[in-house]
Design a protein around this motif. Structure first.
Motif, mmCIF file in Angstrom:
data_model
loop_
_atom_site.group_PDB
_atom_site.id
_atom_site.type_symbol
_atom_site.label_atom_id
_atom_site.label_comp_id
_atom_site.label_asym_id
_atom_site.label_seq_id
_atom_site.Cartn_x
_atom_site.Cartn_y
_atom_site.Cartn_z
ATOM 1 N N ILE A 148 45.942 51.334 4.099
ATOM 2 C CA ILE A 148 45.594 51.784 2.745
ATOM 3 C C ILE A 148 44.657 50.768 2.087
ATOM 4 N N VAL A 149 44.999 49.477 2.279
ATOM 5 C CA VAL A 149 44.176 48.427 1.674
ATOM 6 C C VAL A 149 42.751 48.498 2.229
ATOM 7 N N SER A 150 42.637 48.681 3.561
ATOM 8 C CA SER A 150 41.308 48.762 4.175
ATOM 9 C C SER A 150 40.541 49.960 3.645
ATOM 10 N N ILE A 151 41.201 51.109 3.602
ATOM 11 C CA ILE A 151 40.517 52.330 3.145
ATOM 12 C C ILE A 151 39.987 52.120 1.726
ATOM 13 N N VAL A 152 40.891 51.715 0.828
ATOM 14 C CA VAL A 152 40.512 51.586 -0.580
ATOM 15 C C VAL A 152 39.383 50.563 -0.749
ATOM 16 N N ASN A 153 39.501 49.446 -0.040
ATOM 17 C CA ASN A 153 38.509 48.384 -0.156
ATOM 18 C C ASN A 153 37.130 48.817 0.342
ATOM 19 N N ILE A 154 37.110 49.377 1.548
ATOM 20 C CA ILE A 154 35.827 49.772 2.145
ATOM 21 C C ILE A 154 35.221 50.945 1.353
ATOM 22 N N TYR A 155 36.062 51.882 0.960
ATOM 23 C CA TYR A 155 35.584 53.045 0.197
ATOM 24 C C TYR A 155 34.946 52.589 -1.121
ATOM 25 N N ASN A 156 35.607 51.668 -1.804
ATOM 26 C CA ASN A 156 35.034 51.159 -3.056
ATOM 27 C C ASN A 156 33.713 50.445 -2.810
ATOM 28 N N GLY A 157 33.622 49.757 -1.665
ATOM 29 C CA GLY A 157 32.353 49.114 -1.289
ATOM 30 C C GLY A 157 31.261 50.163 -1.139
#
Lengths: 265, 249
Positions: A148-157
């Motif tokens: 979840i952390v990876s998804i949210v982080n990369i998506y926001n990027g």
């Protein structure tokens, strides 16, 4: 070019400061270890509950000699590496999907928020039943935490991509895929790399938590086993090994981050 | 027809939760080959939407856009140079060619020639952050010229620069445009820029934008900076400024 006296003084001061900081760090560790050892030997601290540095070292040595230490370390490492790569790769792919299909991102938004805020350990018992009491459950546990952390982080990027550059590529007639390949992904390099660091911390938590719940090998198991047989030397040995391992892995990822960011951009 | 582009009764509406917004109201305009036209209007009047429609990245609500060619190549420059910091100057310059899958060795040679002509040859393998603002704009222009556009659309391309650089860079860019003889539509809210750089100035009203007036410009010098010191410039500047009807509350 020759250096001015003031510049030399400045550099000397900087160097002295750096050495001082390192010395103080070492001193804190040394004082801590010596006090712990002395207090345990004088029985002011109960060594049965608190163990002591010498007992920990002896335990680690014994574990190593009987051959189980390497197995425990390798098991945990294997789980970390596996969960880390699956987490990053799937996080990256899901982030691309969410970026490309904006409606899907909107639909999934409340579920992602819910999953993100949920203490994942609560799902532990269900995961054991669903995935079985084996390595699979540990990987699933770690993935729940790091994905979840990876998804949210990369998506926001991805969302931070410059609109003007998108327009520019559109004016060249770029397809969605070309915009991703030429702009969105290379433009989010920094965010993707920094999410590696976050991901590794989350993976470590997930793997150890998973090993607490189900495992017969691994450092998490060593710690839980030590607690169950009330051998605090084993528990402390497990924690010390974990600290060293986490430090090495974290520094490794930091080094990788530095190397990747140092490339000309 | 000697017009390279004809806009007929163009309309653009935006639909939001708060209601329908008319951005462009019945604009008709003919643009001749080789002309440099500046469209001026107050901020938010719909100028950029107009260029977006001409560049084919925004939909129109009504009206017709007729290009002389069936499939014209359109060059588009936006509010900043939009160079990609992770690409070298050469790779930035051929980005449009790559996207359009026209990156043949012949076209790449053409880009190299352009970079050389406009004094950027030694920076080919450098990165954008190693170049001055003016040089970056030149690279952005070459990236657009690489596609050999039939028409060039410039959407306030100098607005990110400070006033001094803006004068110098716009003069530099327009020297290149005139030399390459490309039909150009510039959108700006800067009246001085409009008068000093173009053959024709189209003044738009406030939102929804309509054509208020069209001025033919014929200033004596080639260099826009020299033109700014002429009597004609001042007269036109004042007239257009009045037309824009800008006031501060």
């Amino acid at each position: 070019m020759s250096m001015s006296t003031n510049q030399k003084k400045f550099l000397q001061k900087e160097r002295r400061n750096k050495i001082f900081v390192i010395l103080m760090q070492i001193l804190i560790v040394v004082i801590f270890l010596i006090s712990w050892e002395v207090l345990a030997n004088k029985k002011i601290l109960n060594p049965f509950i608190f163990s002591s540095p010498s007992r920990i070292i002896l335990t680690i040595k014994n574990l190593f000699l009987e051959g189980s230490l390497i197995t425990h370390i390798l098991t945990t490492l294997y789980e970390i590496v596996l969960a880390f790569f699956i987490g990053i790769a799937s996080g990256f792919l899901i982030a691309i999907l969410l970026y490309e299909v904006k409606t899907l991102a909107k639909i999934l938004d409340p579920f992602l928020t819910m999953l993100n805020s949920l203490p994942k350990v609560a799902l532990g018992p269900i995961i054991i039943i669903w995935a079985g009491a084996n390595t699979k459950a540990i990987i699933v546990m770690a993935l729940l935490i790091n994905l979840i952390v990876s998804i949210v982080n990369i998506y926001n990027g991805f969302l931070g991509t410059d609109e003007i550059k998108i327009k520019l590529l559109q004016s060249f007639g770029a397809t969605k895929g070309q915009i991703l390949r030429y702009l969105v992904i290379p433009g989010s390099k920094r965010t993707i790399i920094s999410s590696l660091k976050l991901n590794i911390s989350m993976t470590l938590i997930g793997v150890i938590m998973g090993e607490f719940l189900v495992s017969k090998k691994g450092i998490g198991y060593l710690i839980i086993y030590g607690t169950q047989v009330f051998n605090l030397n084993v528990v402390m040995a497990g924690i010390v090994i974990l600290i060293i391992l986490s430090f090495i892995i974290y520094e490794g990822v930091s080094l990788l981050e530095k190397r990747l960011l140092q490339e000309k951009n | 027809m000697n017009s390279i582009l004809e806009i007929e009764n163009l309309e653009k509406n935006y639909y939001t939760k708060q209601g329908e917004i008319k951005a462009i109201d019945n604009i008709s305009l003919k643009i001749k080959e080789g002309e440099i036209i500046t469209i001026v209007g107050t901020s938010g009047c719909g100028k950029s939407s107009l260029l977006g429609i001409l560049a084919n990245i925004e939909d129109k609500t009504n009206g017709k856009i007729k290009y002389q060619k069936d499939k014209p190549t359109i060059g588009y420059m936006l509010q900043n140079d939009a160079l990609f910091p992770w690409l070298t100057i050469f790779d930035n310059a051929i980005l449009g060619l790559k996207i359009a899958k026209k990156d043949t060795s012949e076209n790449k040679e053409y880009v190299k020639k352009l970079l050389k002509t406009y004094n950027l040859e030694e920076f080919i393998n450098k990165y954008p952050n190693e170049l001055s603002g003016g040089m970056r704009q030149r690279v952005a222009l070459i990236r657009t010229l690489a596609l050999k556009p039939d028409i060039l659309l410039l959407d306030e391309p100098f607005s990110a620069l400070d006033y001094q650089s803006r004068l110098a860079v716009s003069a530099d860019v327009f020297k290149i445009i005139k030399r390459e003889n490309i039909t150009t539509i510039l959108v700006s809210h800067d009246v001085g820029e409009a008068v000093s750089l173009s053959n024709k100035v189209v003044v738009l009203s406030k939102r929804p934008c309509k054509i208020k007036k069209i001025y033919d410009i014929d200033l004596p010098y080639d260099n826009p900076i020299d033109n700014r010191n002429t009597k004609e410039f001042n007269e036109l500047y004042n007239k257009i400024w009045k037309d824009l009807d800008v006031y501060v509350n």
